[in-house]
Structure formats: structure tokens, C-alpha cells
Scaffold this motif. Structure first.
Motif, PDB file in Angstrom:
ATOM      1  N   ALA A  68     -53.931   2.247  31.517  1.00 23.59           N
ATOM      2  CA  ALA A  68     -54.730   1.730  30.406  1.00 23.59           C
ATOM      3  C   ALA A  68     -55.027   0.238  30.576  1.00 23.59           C
ATOM      4  O   ALA A  68     -56.165  -0.200  30.392  1.00 23.59           O
ATOM      5  CB  ALA A  68     -54.013   1.986  29.081  1.00 23.59           C
ATOM      6  N   GLN A 110     -57.597  -0.392  33.382  1.00 19.71           N
ATOM      7  CA  GLN A 110     -58.966  -0.094  32.959  1.00 19.71           C
ATOM      8  C   GLN A 110     -59.492  -1.141  31.995  1.00 19.71           C
ATOM      9  O   GLN A 110     -60.656  -1.539  32.080  1.00 19.71           O
ATOM     10  CB  GLN A 110     -59.031   1.303  32.324  1.00 19.71           C
ATOM     11  N   ALA A 111     -58.644  -1.600  31.079  1.00 19.00           N
ATOM     12  CA  ALA A 111     -59.062  -2.620  30.117  1.00 19.00           C
ATOM     13  C   ALA A 111     -59.411  -3.930  30.824  1.00 19.00           C
ATOM     14  O   ALA A 111     -60.394  -4.586  30.473  1.00 19.00           O
ATOM     15  CB  ALA A 111     -57.962  -2.840  29.087  1.00 19.00           C
ATOM     16  N   ILE A 154     -56.435  -3.119  23.726  1.00 18.32           N
ATOM     17  CA  ILE A 154     -56.646  -1.674  23.772  1.00 18.32           C
ATOM     18  C   ILE A 154     -56.407  -1.147  22.366  1.00 18.32           C
ATOM     19  O   ILE A 154     -55.357  -1.377  21.771  1.00 18.32           O
ATOM     20  CB  ILE A 154     -55.701  -1.009  24.785  1.00 18.32           C
ATOM     21  N   VAL A 160     -55.394   5.049  22.886  1.00 19.17           N
ATOM     22  CA  VAL A 160     -55.256   5.813  24.123  1.00 19.17           C
ATOM     23  C   VAL A 160     -55.040   7.265  23.723  1.00 19.17           C
ATOM     24  O   VAL A 160     -54.213   7.569  22.863  1.00 19.17           O
ATOM     25  CB  VAL A 160     -54.065   5.315  24.974  1.00 19.17           C
ATOM     26  N   LEU A 198     -51.196  -2.869  24.609  1.00 21.65           N
ATOM     27  CA  LEU A 198     -51.133  -1.633  23.831  1.00 21.65           C
ATOM     28  C   LEU A 198     -50.203  -1.725  22.628  1.00 21.65           C
ATOM     29  O   LEU A 198     -49.990  -0.741  21.937  1.00 21.65           O
ATOM     30  CB  LEU A 198     -50.655  -0.480  24.720  1.00 21.65           C
ATOM     31  N   SER A 258     -51.811  -0.495  19.605  1.00 21.94           N
ATOM     32  CA  SER A 258     -52.721   0.617  19.875  1.00 21.94           C
ATOM     33  C   SER A 258     -52.222   1.916  19.255  1.00 21.94           C
ATOM     34  O   SER A 258     -51.027   2.132  19.118  1.00 21.94           O
ATOM     35  CB  SER A 258     -52.850   0.835  21.385  1.00 21.94           C
ATOM     36  N   ILE A 309     -51.651   5.697  19.892  1.00 25.45           N
ATOM     37  CA  ILE A 309     -51.450   6.596  21.029  1.00 25.45           C
ATOM     38  C   ILE A 309     -51.501   8.021  20.489  1.00 25.45           C
ATOM     39  O   ILE A 309     -50.687   8.397  19.645  1.00 25.45           O
ATOM     40  CB  ILE A 309     -50.083   6.353  21.716  1.00 25.45           C
ATOM     41  N   VAL A 315     -54.706  10.890  31.104  1.00 26.26           N
ATOM     42  CA  VAL A 315     -55.261   9.956  30.130  1.00 26.26           C
ATOM     43  C   VAL A 315     -56.697  10.414  29.905  1.00 26.26           C
ATOM     44  O   VAL A 315     -57.520  10.320  30.807  1.00 26.26           O
ATOM     45  CB  VAL A 315     -55.204   8.503  30.631  1.00 26.26           C
ATOM     46  N   ILE A 357     -59.639   5.910  26.700  1.00 28.81           N
ATOM     47  CA  ILE A 357     -59.086   4.610  26.346  1.00 28.81           C
ATOM     48  C   ILE A 357     -60.174   3.879  25.558  1.00 28.81           C
ATOM     49  O   ILE A 357     -61.303   3.732  26.051  1.00 28.81           O
ATOM     50  CB  ILE A 357     -58.712   3.790  27.593  1.00 28.81           C
TER      51      ILE A 357
END
Length: 113
Positions: free
Chosen positions: A14, A17-18, A26, A29, A57, A60, A62, A107, A110
Motif C-alpha cells: 500500500a 503504491q501511494a 492512504i 485498503v 495507514l 486508514s 482496512i 490487495v 487502495i
């Protein structure tokens, strides 16, 4: 508890990618995990709670989508829910079956900000 290493890998994915998208945080997810993926869901939730501290995160959401394991009988073609790899066909009682889904661990999405 291998769920801790899985949690760390999810977080790494994650964050990577962010960072590629130059995001500041983020938001969410979403995971897809099969019921026969060998994951203890409560342990993974606990591992994620601990592992996200002081990361992108931390605040974040989840979401874990459990994917019900489905097997198919090779002899009669019947598809059925299964709780393990060794259940026989509910229709013809054959043990000649294959798993169609239920071992996923991915995953799915995101959401970044």
C-alpha cells in the motif's frame, strides 16, 4: 504468527503504491482473502492494528472481504461451498474435487489522498 509478516507485506504494498502516486495518506485498503488461504482473520486484524502505527495507514480503513471457498466435483460437475480441501461432493459423494476459489490473498484496492 505468520499473519504479522502478511500484515507487513500488505502495508508495504500500500505504501509503495501511494508513494508512486505521490499521495500524502492512504484512506482505505480493501483486501480479498479466501477462507482456505491459511489466514487466521482475527490474528490478521490484530497484526494490522499493530503494524499500521506511525505509517501512512495509521488512520486508514482496512476492509477484509472473505471469499468463501468453492470446490467443483470433477466427476459430476457440482460446485459446492467447502470448509477444507478434503470435503467430498455433496451430490455424488466423490472425493475427486478441485478448489475453484478460496485461497486468494490479494490487495483489491487502495484509496489514497
Amino acid at each position: 504468527m505468520h499473519e504479522m509478516s502478511i500484515a507487513m507485506n500488505i502495508i508495504d504494498i500500500a505504501i509503495e503504491q501511494a508513494k508512486k502516486e505521490k499521495a500524502d495518506r492512504i484512506v482505505e485498503v480493501e483486501l480479498e482473502i479466501g477462507t482456505l488461504a491459511g489466514i487466521e482473520f482475527e490474528s490478521l486484524n490484530f497484526a494490522m492494528e499493530i503494524s499500521v502505527k506511525n505509517t501512512m495507514l495509521e488512520k486508514s480503513a482496512i476492509h477484509i472481504n472473505k471469499i468463501q471457498a468453492i470446490a467443483e466435483c470433477i466427476d459430476c460437475g457440482k460446485r459446492f461451498k467447502t470448509e477444507n480441501l478434503f470435503n467430498n461432493c455433496q451430490k455424488c459423494k466423490s472425493y475427486n474435487t478441485k478448489l475453484i476459489k478460496g485461497k486468494e490473498l490479494k490487495v483489491k484496492s487502495i484509496v489514497i489522498d
